[in-house]
Design a protein around this motif. Structure first.
Motif, PDB file in Angstrom:
ATOM      1  N   GLU A   1       5.245  10.818  -6.544  1.00  0.00           N
ATOM      2  CA  GLU A   1       5.928  10.765  -7.841  1.00  0.00           C
ATOM      3  C   GLU A   1       4.989  11.100  -9.008  1.00  0.00           C
ATOM      4  N   GLY A   2       3.686  11.162  -8.731  1.00  0.00           N
ATOM      5  CA  GLY A   2       2.738  11.564  -9.767  1.00  0.00           C
ATOM      6  C   GLY A   2       2.607  10.571 -10.915  1.00  0.00           C
ATOM      7  N   CYS A   3       2.760   9.283 -10.628  1.00  0.00           N
ATOM      8  CA  CYS A   3       2.676   8.273 -11.688  1.00  0.00           C
ATOM      9  C   CYS A   3       1.217   7.958 -12.034  1.00  0.00           C
ATOM     10  N   SER A   4       0.991   7.588 -13.292  1.00  0.00           N
ATOM     11  CA  SER A   4      -0.338   7.127 -13.703  1.00  0.00           C
ATOM     12  C   SER A   4      -0.520   5.679 -13.229  1.00  0.00           C
ATOM     13  N   TYR A   5      -1.765   5.194 -13.303  1.00  0.00           N
ATOM     14  CA  TYR A   5      -2.021   3.809 -12.895  1.00  0.00           C
ATOM     15  C   TYR A   5      -1.187   2.836 -13.745  1.00  0.00           C
ATOM     16  N   LYS A   6      -1.115   3.148 -15.036  1.00  0.00           N
ATOM     17  CA  LYS A   6      -0.367   2.272 -15.944  1.00  0.00           C
ATOM     18  C   LYS A   6       1.115   2.238 -15.535  1.00  0.00           C
ATOM     19  N   GLU A   7       1.663   3.411 -15.222  1.00  0.00           N
ATOM     20  CA  GLU A   7       3.075   3.463 -14.808  1.00  0.00           C
ATOM     21  C   GLU A   7       3.279   2.703 -13.493  1.00  0.00           C
ATOM     22  N   ILE A   8       2.347   2.890 -12.556  1.00  0.00           N
ATOM     23  CA  ILE A   8       2.474   2.174 -11.274  1.00  0.00           C
ATOM     24  C   ILE A   8       2.443   0.666 -11.517  1.00  0.00           C
ATOM     25  N   ALA A   9       1.517   0.253 -12.399  1.00  0.00           N
ATOM     26  CA  ALA A   9       1.408  -1.181 -12.711  1.00  0.00           C
ATOM     27  C   ALA A   9       2.740  -1.705 -13.263  1.00  0.00           C
TER      28      ALA A   9
ATOM     29  N   TYR B   1       0.836  -1.206   0.000  1.00  0.00           N
ATOM     30  CA  TYR B   1       0.000   0.000   0.000  1.00  0.00           C
ATOM     31  C   TYR B   1       0.868   1.252   0.000  1.00  0.00           C
ATOM     32  N   HIS B   2       1.937   1.161   0.767  1.00  0.00           N
ATOM     33  CA  HIS B   2       2.862   2.286   0.864  1.00  0.00           C
ATOM     34  C   HIS B   2       3.402   2.664  -0.511  1.00  0.00           C
ATOM     35  N   GLU B   3       3.843   1.673  -1.270  1.00  0.00           N
ATOM     36  CA  GLU B   3       4.513   1.999  -2.531  1.00  0.00           C
ATOM     37  C   GLU B   3       3.567   2.584  -3.570  1.00  0.00           C
ATOM     38  N   VAL B   4       2.309   2.072  -3.627  1.00  0.00           N
ATOM     39  CA  VAL B   4       1.402   2.635  -4.638  1.00  0.00           C
ATOM     40  C   VAL B   4       1.031   4.078  -4.299  1.00  0.00           C
ATOM     41  N   LEU B   5       0.907   4.341  -3.011  1.00  0.00           N
ATOM     42  CA  LEU B   5       0.554   5.702  -2.598  1.00  0.00           C
ATOM     43  C   LEU B   5       1.701   6.682  -2.864  1.00  0.00           C
ATOM     44  N   VAL B   6       2.925   6.240  -2.569  1.00  0.00           N
ATOM     45  CA  VAL B   6       4.092   7.092  -2.836  1.00  0.00           C
ATOM     46  C   VAL B   6       4.201   7.359  -4.339  1.00  0.00           C
ATOM     47  N   LEU B   7       4.021   6.305  -5.135  1.00  0.00           N
ATOM     48  CA  LEU B   7       4.156   6.467  -6.591  1.00  0.00           C
ATOM     49  C   LEU B   7       3.080   7.391  -7.154  1.00  0.00           C
ATOM     50  N   ARG B   8       1.871   7.280  -6.608  1.00  0.00           N
ATOM     51  CA  ARG B   8       0.777   8.105  -7.123  1.00  0.00           C
ATOM     52  C   ARG B   8       0.868   9.552  -6.596  1.00  0.00           C
ATOM     53  N   GLU B   9       0.993   9.695  -5.288  1.00  0.00           N
ATOM     54  CA  GLU B   9       0.846  11.028  -4.695  1.00  0.00           C
ATOM     55  C   GLU B   9       2.137  11.844  -4.723  1.00  0.00           C
TER      56      GLU B   9
ATOM     57  N   ILE C   1     -15.440  11.817  -1.332  1.00  0.00           N
ATOM     58  CA  ILE C   1     -14.473  12.491  -2.216  1.00  0.00           C
ATOM     59  C   ILE C   1     -13.717  13.562  -1.431  1.00  0.00           C
ATOM     60  N   ALA C   2     -14.454  14.307  -0.622  1.00  0.00           N
ATOM     61  CA  ALA C   2     -13.799  15.364   0.168  1.00  0.00           C
ATOM     62  C   ALA C   2     -12.738  14.756   1.081  1.00  0.00           C
ATOM     63  N   GLY C   3     -13.055  13.582   1.648  1.00  0.00           N
ATOM     64  CA  GLY C   3     -12.102  12.903   2.530  1.00  0.00           C
ATOM     65  C   GLY C   3     -10.817  12.547   1.792  1.00  0.00           C
ATOM     66  N   ILE C   4     -10.979  11.973   0.612  1.00  0.00           N
ATOM     67  CA  ILE C   4      -9.795  11.566  -0.168  1.00  0.00           C
ATOM     68  C   ILE C   4      -8.990  12.796  -0.597  1.00  0.00           C
ATOM     69  N   GLN C   5      -9.707  13.819  -1.050  1.00  0.00           N
ATOM     70  CA  GLN C   5      -9.002  15.023  -1.516  1.00  0.00           C
ATOM     71  C   GLN C   5      -8.251  15.702  -0.367  1.00  0.00           C
ATOM     72  N   THR C   6      -8.864  15.716   0.809  1.00  0.00           N
ATOM     73  CA  THR C   6      -8.197  16.326   1.965  1.00  0.00           C
ATOM     74  C   THR C   6      -6.904  15.601   2.266  1.00  0.00           C
ATOM     75  N   MET C   7      -6.977  14.261   2.161  1.00  0.00           N
ATOM     76  CA  MET C   7      -5.774  13.494   2.453  1.00  0.00           C
ATOM     77  C   MET C   7      -4.700  13.701   1.395  1.00  0.00           C
ATOM     78  N   ARG C   8      -5.132  13.805   0.163  1.00  0.00           N
ATOM     79  CA  ARG C   8      -4.149  14.062  -0.914  1.00  0.00           C
ATOM     80  C   ARG C   8      -3.449  15.399  -0.682  1.00  0.00           C
ATOM     81  N   THR C   9      -4.231  16.382  -0.260  1.00  0.00           N
ATOM     82  CA  THR C   9      -3.646  17.687   0.022  1.00  0.00           C
ATOM     83  C   THR C   9      -2.652  17.574   1.178  1.00  0.00           C
ATOM     84  N   ALA C  10      -3.062  16.805   2.203  1.00  0.00           N
ATOM     85  CA  ALA C  10      -2.178  16.638   3.373  1.00  0.00           C
ATOM     86  C   ALA C  10      -0.868  15.970   2.954  1.00  0.00           C
TER      87      ALA C  10
END
Lengths: 186, 236
Positions: free
Chosen positions: A142-150, A132-140, B40-49
């Motif tokens: 590193e800004g990767c797309s789903y395809k890139e993460i895959a 879970y950690h790695e997909v979140l880091v890659l998405r949030e 959605i607001a929950g997810i967006q808030t977390m993304r911002t955080a």
């Protein structure tokens, strides 16, 4: 066989992603020194296997090598924690058992999360299980797309989608869990 | 569309990964569902955080230099090297890939652009990161010295590569490494140990044998030797 032209192409395609490689390595290796070692190893491997890069989509290709180097180095250093193999099914069962926490109405969570300090957010993100950690880091981060993460993680896109969704719920739950006791003084 | 169905699509919706048909369906549902709007607001808030708390890091200059140095002068070898790497390649296929890079780097003395160290003997920095096959690696070193007596060798060890440089270290057959170490020292081989590794593994600096010296960072030392002192890189 590498020649000057190949090296020039390697530098042109790979060096622009050094910051991304290091940024990812810091999150996955969880140690600055180890992250630097992992990036160096990754570039050596990337050079060695450069012939297997198809097209010019170098970034996910390099990040995949960085990811693997990080986990191998952590294992070599005998570091415990999320770098260990993660049993997704077992964890899913645990998450279901913890359903009361993670399916709380979202609205109050949003308000709680908005108050979370940056240190706490980083700690909670770092405490997530590896998958879970790695997909979140890659998405949030590193800004990767789903395809890139895959491509980087080596799973189908559907798995990326479900892991990301769980990862966000899990992180929301973790943050809320840690913010509330601080606020109520317990 | 029902809430359960929309819930499944909320993350790809937020991430812009949904096809148009589903986007329209989700948006129609959001028009009339406060619960899903709150989700959605929950997810967006977390993304911002997260984006507030976790800025992408920039690679330190020393790392950039070290990575660039790895590829400086690694053009295709003009001829095969005489160095016998068969022992390592056979013994440790996992690091064979890295050895090839080292082999390419070793070809540098034959390239026109290289002039470092040739007058006073080739300078080689051996990079040692693994704790396996140490005996074979030391034998490789010895063979290398036999083949090129003027060789100047520095071994930089980090990660598990430092283990044989600790007091009382023995090989898999229970033989102490210290004899082989002293012999190589007597032939001018220098051993340098990464202090970062010691700190990470909580090893006291006094545990390192006196035949080796400490450097702040193994990787930085390798980079410095290549860049500043004209050493050729070789991975063990």
């Amino acid at each position: 066989m590498h020649d000057d032209w190949e090296r020039e192409r390697f530098e042109r395609l790979m060096l622009p992603h050094l910051d991304a490689a290091y940024s990812l390595a810091r999150w996955l290796a969880k140690n600055d020194g180890l992250a630097e070692d992992a990036v160096q190893e990754a570039y050596l491997r990337a050079w060695r296997f450069f012939g297997s890069l198809r097209g010019d989509d170098a970034r996910p290709w390099l990040l995949r090598i960085v990811r693997n180097a990080c986990y191998e180095l952590r294992q070599r250093e005998h570091l415990p924690g999320p770098a260990e193999d993660f049993d997704e099914q077992r964890h899913d069962a645990e998450m279901l058992a913890a359903g009361a926490v993670i399916t709380l109405p979202v609205n109050p969570e949003a308000a709680v999360i908005a108050r979370a300090e940056s240190d706490l957010v980083r700690q909670c993100l770092g405490a997530l299980p590896r998958d879970y950690h790695e997909v979140l880091v890659l998405r949030e981060i590193e800004g990767c797309s789903y395809k890139e993460i895959a491509d980087i993680v080596g799973t189908p896109i559907g798995t990326v989608m479900s892991r990301l969704s769980r990862a966000r719920r899990l992180l929301q739950g973790l943050i809320a869990e840690r913010v509330r006791p601080r606020e109520t003084g317990t | 569309m029902k809430c359960t169905e929309v819930n499944r699509l909320l993350n790809p919706y937020i991430d812009g990964e949904l096809d148009l048909q589903n986007v329209l369906a989700v948006e129609a549902h959001l028009q009339e569902c406060p619960r899903c709007n709150a989700a959605i607001a929950g997810i967006q808030t977390m993304r911002t955080a997260i984006s507030r708390a976790c800025e992408p890091a920039k690679a330190p200059l020393r790392l950039r230099e070290a990575v660039q140095a790895q590829f400086a002068g690694t053009a295709a070898p003009r001829q095969a090297t005489s160095l016998s790497l068969g022992v390592c390649l056979a013994a440790a296929p996992g690091i064979a890939a890295l050895l090839i890079v080292g082999w390419l780097a070793l070809a540098q003395p034959w390239n026109a652009q290289s002039n470092a160290g040739t007058a006073q003997g080739t300078r080689i920095v051996y990079h040692l990161a693994g704790g396996n096959h140490v005996k074979a690696n030391l034998r490789t070193l010895k063979n290398h010295l036999d083949a090129e007596p003027n060789l100047q060798v520095v071994v930089v060890a980090h990660s598990d590569g430092i283990n044989f440089l600790l007091q009382g270290a023995k090989d898999t057959e229970g033989q102490p490494y210290i004899g082989a170490l002293r012999e190589l020292r007597a032939r001018g081989v220098e051993f340098r140990v990464c202090t970062n590794t010691l700190t990470r593994q909580q090893i006291d600096t006094r545990a390192v044998v006196p035949e080796a010296v400490l450097v702040p960072s193994g990787i930085a030392e390798i980079s410095r030797l290549q860049k500043r002192e004209g050493y050729t890189y070789l991975r063990l």
